[in-house]
Scaffold this motif. Sequence first.
Motif, PDB file in Angstrom:
ATOM      1  N   CYS A   1       0.857  -1.180   0.000  1.00 59.60           N
ATOM      2  CA  CYS A   1       0.000   0.000   0.000  1.00 59.60           C
ATOM      3  C   CYS A   1       0.900   1.239   0.000  1.00 59.60           C
ATOM      4  O   CYS A   1       1.741   1.392   0.890  1.00 59.60           O
ATOM      5  CB  CYS A   1      -0.903  -0.014   1.231  1.00 59.60           C
ATOM      6  SG  CYS A   1      -2.094   1.314   1.306  1.00 59.60           S
TER       7      CYS A   1
ATOM      8  N   TYR B   1       0.984   5.564  -0.219  1.00 57.89           N
ATOM      9  CA  TYR B   1       0.125   6.737  -0.042  1.00 57.89           C
ATOM     10  C   TYR B   1       0.918   8.031  -0.152  1.00 57.89           C
ATOM     11  O   TYR B   1       2.130   8.073   0.080  1.00 57.89           O
ATOM     12  CB  TYR B   1      -0.600   6.680   1.308  1.00 57.89           C
ATOM     13  CG  TYR B   1       0.296   6.651   2.522  1.00 57.89           C
ATOM     14  CD1 TYR B   1       0.857   7.814   3.052  1.00 57.89           C
ATOM     15  CD2 TYR B   1       0.580   5.444   3.167  1.00 57.89           C
ATOM     16  CE1 TYR B   1       1.664   7.783   4.164  1.00 57.89           C
ATOM     17  CE2 TYR B   1       1.388   5.400   4.290  1.00 57.89           C
ATOM     18  CZ  TYR B   1       1.927   6.573   4.785  1.00 57.89           C
ATOM     19  OH  TYR B   1       2.747   6.550   5.886  1.00 57.89           O
TER      20      TYR B   1
ATOM     21  N   ALA C   1      -3.108   0.385  -3.678  1.00 54.92           N
ATOM     22  CA  ALA C   1      -2.882  -0.930  -3.074  1.00 54.92           C
ATOM     23  C   ALA C   1      -2.725  -1.947  -4.196  1.00 54.92           C
ATOM     24  O   ALA C   1      -3.429  -1.872  -5.213  1.00 54.92           O
ATOM     25  CB  ALA C   1      -4.035  -1.312  -2.158  1.00 54.92           C
TER      26      ALA C   1
ATOM     27  N   LEU D   1      -6.139   5.713   7.423  1.00 50.92           N
ATOM     28  CA  LEU D   1      -5.796   4.614   6.521  1.00 50.92           C
ATOM     29  C   LEU D   1      -5.613   3.357   7.353  1.00 50.92           C
ATOM     30  O   LEU D   1      -4.801   3.329   8.292  1.00 50.92           O
ATOM     31  CB  LEU D   1      -4.512   4.930   5.748  1.00 50.92           C
ATOM     32  CG  LEU D   1      -4.027   3.866   4.772  1.00 50.92           C
ATOM     33  CD1 LEU D   1      -5.033   3.654   3.634  1.00 50.92           C
ATOM     34  CD2 LEU D   1      -2.651   4.253   4.194  1.00 50.92           C
TER      35      LEU D   1
ATOM     36  N   VAL E   1      -8.123  -1.209   3.975  1.00 53.38           N
ATOM     37  CA  VAL E   1      -7.073  -1.883   3.210  1.00 53.38           C
ATOM     38  C   VAL E   1      -7.294  -3.386   3.341  1.00 53.38           C
ATOM     39  O   VAL E   1      -7.489  -3.887   4.457  1.00 53.38           O
ATOM     40  CB  VAL E   1      -5.672  -1.493   3.741  1.00 53.38           C
ATOM     41  CG1 VAL E   1      -4.576  -2.225   2.978  1.00 53.38           C
ATOM     42  CG2 VAL E   1      -5.465   0.021   3.642  1.00 53.38           C
ATOM     43  N   PRO E   2      -7.312  -4.132   2.220  1.00 52.94           N
ATOM     44  CA  PRO E   2      -6.856  -3.752   0.878  1.00 52.94           C
ATOM     45  C   PRO E   2      -7.936  -3.222  -0.062  1.00 52.94           C
ATOM     46  O   PRO E   2      -7.624  -2.826  -1.175  1.00 52.94           O
ATOM     47  CB  PRO E   2      -6.320  -5.075   0.328  1.00 52.94           C
ATOM     48  CG  PRO E   2      -7.232  -6.101   0.941  1.00 52.94           C
ATOM     49  CD  PRO E   2      -7.525  -5.594   2.338  1.00 52.94           C
TER      50      PRO E   2
ATOM     51  N   LEU F   1      -9.683  -0.500  -0.235  1.00 49.52           N
ATOM     52  CA  LEU F   1      -9.715   0.951  -0.478  1.00 49.52           C
ATOM     53  C   LEU F   1     -11.139   1.486  -0.528  1.00 49.52           C
ATOM     54  O   LEU F   1     -11.399   2.552  -1.090  1.00 49.52           O
ATOM     55  CB  LEU F   1      -8.936   1.347  -1.731  1.00 49.52           C
ATOM     56  CG  LEU F   1      -7.448   0.946  -1.760  1.00 49.52           C
ATOM     57  CD1 LEU F   1      -6.730   1.638  -2.903  1.00 49.52           C
ATOM     58  CD2 LEU F   1      -6.753   1.234  -0.441  1.00 49.52           C
TER      59      LEU F   1
END
Length: 209
Positions: free
Chosen positions: A45, A47, A64, A123, A157-158, A160
């Motif tokens: 992942c 960001y 991701a 997140l 996650v994963p 999103l």
Amino acid sequence: MPTMPKSLFWARTDTAGAEHALLDDRDGLTARGVAVAVDPIPCTCRYQLTTGPDWTVRRLEVEAEGAGWQRSVRLEPAGDRWRVTTSEQGDLDAALRAAGHPPAGPPGTDEPDRLADAVDVDLGGSPLFNTLPVRRLRLASAAADTTHRITVAWVLVPSLAVVPAEQVYTALGAGRVRFTSGTFTTDLDVDPDGWVSRYPGLAERVPGR
């Protein structure tokens, strides 16, 4: 792409994984990070996060990726709502089913108006994002029992997927902040700048990083 003056590294304690963030917090926050974990399926992942000088979020971009799939989501405040942009390649749900997990559904949200009350973003699995409300609300130096209830745009996650979540932050003094979300509560250890050094059950900062 500009270089960053700071580097933070966390080792996951709940699963095999880690997070490395490069950042500049001299005027708000600019951060780039990479997190890897093996649960619920192995994925990477990445960001990029930008806030204003008051630590309110201006933009978050997340990618991701795992075997046979890739997803991205971008969040940007747009007046009294959030603009949510997504992309998807491959089949994450197939990868999850093969590993014995339920499907994740699509990235992003079909109802961005549900995020209207969110000021911060979070997140999943990342201790860096707890620092956003800690810094914005000055909780690292606040009097004990100072409490703030906030709504965040929580990026899972994963998948999103983006969902609104209510969170409560309470200053405990002596470098500790209590974090509560739903039925989950934990006491975070934070340094004088508000960066999480220990998130029980999730991650610990690697000394000297």
